[in-house]
Design a protein around this motif. Sequence first.
Motif, PDB file in Angstrom:
ATOM      1  N   GLU A 158       0.398  -6.343 -14.744  1.00  0.00           N
ATOM      2  CA  GLU A 158      -0.373  -5.491 -13.841  1.00  0.00           C
ATOM      3  C   GLU A 158       0.167  -5.558 -12.407  1.00  0.00           C
ATOM      4  OE1 GLU A 158      -2.907  -3.559 -14.812  1.00  0.00           O
ATOM      5  OE2 GLU A 158      -2.682  -4.239 -16.888  1.00  0.00           O
ATOM      6  N   ASN A 159      -0.028  -4.461 -11.684  1.00  0.00           N
ATOM      7  CA  ASN A 159       0.451  -4.419 -10.300  1.00  0.00           C
ATOM      8  C   ASN A 159      -0.180  -5.479  -9.406  1.00  0.00           C
ATOM      9  OD1 ASN A 159       2.521  -2.621 -10.054  1.00  0.00           O
ATOM     10  ND2 ASN A 159       1.131  -0.850 -10.030  1.00  0.00           N
ATOM     11  N   THR A 160      -1.497  -5.671  -9.573  1.00  0.00           N
ATOM     12  CA  THR A 160      -2.183  -6.676  -8.750  1.00  0.00           C
ATOM     13  C   THR A 160      -1.576  -8.051  -8.998  1.00  0.00           C
ATOM     14  OG1 THR A 160      -4.161  -5.366  -8.977  1.00  0.00           O
ATOM     15  CG2 THR A 160      -4.457  -7.602  -8.186  1.00  0.00           C
ATOM     16  N   LYS A 163       1.459  -8.664  -9.994  1.00  0.00           N
ATOM     17  CA  LYS A 163       2.778  -8.686  -9.355  1.00  0.00           C
ATOM     18  C   LYS A 163       2.644  -8.927  -7.851  1.00  0.00           C
ATOM     19  CE  LYS A 163       4.906  -5.799 -12.828  1.00  0.00           C
ATOM     20  NZ  LYS A 163       5.216  -4.424 -13.229  1.00  0.00           N
ATOM     21  N   ASN A 164       1.646  -8.284  -7.250  1.00  0.00           N
ATOM     22  CA  ASN A 164       1.438  -8.481  -5.808  1.00  0.00           C
ATOM     23  C   ASN A 164       1.129  -9.933  -5.484  1.00  0.00           C
ATOM     24  OD1 ASN A 164       1.849  -5.840  -5.165  1.00  0.00           O
ATOM     25  ND2 ASN A 164      -0.327  -5.288  -5.265  1.00  0.00           N
TER      26      ASN A 164
END
Lengths: 339, 220
Positions: A234-236, A238-239
């Motif tokens: 998920e992008n979150t 990865k952030n």
Amino acid sequence: MIKLENVSKTFEYKGKKVAAVKDVSLHINKGDIFGIIGFSGAGKSTLVRLVNLLEKPTSGEITVNDHPLNSISSRQLRQLRRKIGMIFQSFNLFNSRTVFGNVAYPLKLENWPKEEINRRVTELLRFVGLEDKADKYPEQLSGGQKQRVGIARALATSPDILLCDEATSALDPETTGEILNLLKKVNEEYKITILLITHEMNVIRSICNRVAVMENGRVIEEGEVYNVFSDPRENTTKNFISTVLNDRLSPHLIEKLKKKQPTKFYRIIFSGEATSEPILSEITSKHNIKFNIIYGSIHELQNQLFGNLIVEFLGDDPVVEVVLNELRMVLDVKEVELA
Amino acid sequence: MKVDWSTFWPRIIEATGETITMVILTLIFASIIGVVMGLLLFVSRKGNILENKIISISLNVLINVIRPIPFIIFLVAISPLTRMIMGTTIGTFAAVFPMTIAASFAIARVVENNLISIDPGIIEASKAMGASPFQIIFGVLIPEALGPLILGLTFITVGLIDFSAMAGTVGGGGLGDLSMTYGYQRFDTSVMIVTVVILILLVQISQFLGNLLSRVFLRR
């Protein structure tokens, strides 16, 4: 140890319903240091409070130590809570009691005899390294010392589980490290299962073996820390990972690389066995090309190494293509998009 | 006619004794009732450890009805009740009854305010440790609020010295009575000055003691 099945919690605020936790299912095993990470407002604070029923779930089932919490009486709940320690971001120590008095309080609730209390508190203060501070009041302590008192107090009644509500968020990086080491020691020496919530990926990386990422009340990703770090979906996630792994190129560096186009750059991820062998140098020298590391980092996670490099290959395109294909058989290789 | 000071001093000393008696007795009874009411007000609040809408609303309404009544009117208004309970409405002990009632409500608010200022996190931590509401009230709330609570009670004590003067005017005795009857109604300024100076001294002493005690509990 702790099981949450389809748990939701909805608050009513000024007539409006706000769902803080939505349909969360988690299994926390005995001996885990389980981290829940999310931005503020993700619902993690509410989630951790569901485990000792400081918040009651709106729906779903929670089981702690094989006790279903749905049908628990308030007396049973108080007994259960004595087996679940909790520490807090703002420490929440009793200002009217000394360090000794703070750690002794949960034992007084259980009516321990005085000598037993003395013995236990002394032992706990030694464990957290505050044996010389017994007669001090909380206001005379530093943040790190206060959290140590909080930990000693939470451990007093020998709980099986320790809940940590942003336990290091009010501390400086060095003190955070000390407290995290102490929590690791709690987990290893007392075999206490730890459930912690945090917004700092550093905390997860340092001590957790499993992690769940929360966003808008839901758990969006969950797994072993090493797996989540080496292959986030998920992008979150990865952030969060990029906050500790420096795996992203800065805009400045991207501009610089763009000027070298059409040269292509590749991100190579090393994980597991791949980190202990000189794969990159073996394969490139076999085909007689050179490589240039532009950017990257290597980290230790759960006693395994994890590398993330951005590399440029110096050679003819067809040869580079062959090298890339060989690398892809053992490593994760992606072309870096410079857009 | 001016007073004869050689015979008047003993009266002043007696009146000072009456004032101190009224204030101390009121303080004792009103503190007990006020602390209980204040604790009830606090724990019955929305979201608190013994949330109870009925207790919360009725106590709040009661306090807000009684508190705005000027004490001198309250004193007269509840005199039938005073007579029923104390047997008389005249004298130092009779004055303690209306003073206690009025002060209890004021103390209840002081207690509530001091409890509200306790970090809710501390109460949450106690709950997480498995403390019962009863254990939280006596083991956490009261010790945590004690320092500021003593300062609040000191503030009330100073108010009580003022109350006692008013009670004096309706037959309660004490310095208020003396300063009204001799100083004010007979235009004897010297009596007024002496009684006022004694009242000021009493206030100073109670404030000093209160500060001292609260410092012990606040450690600052």
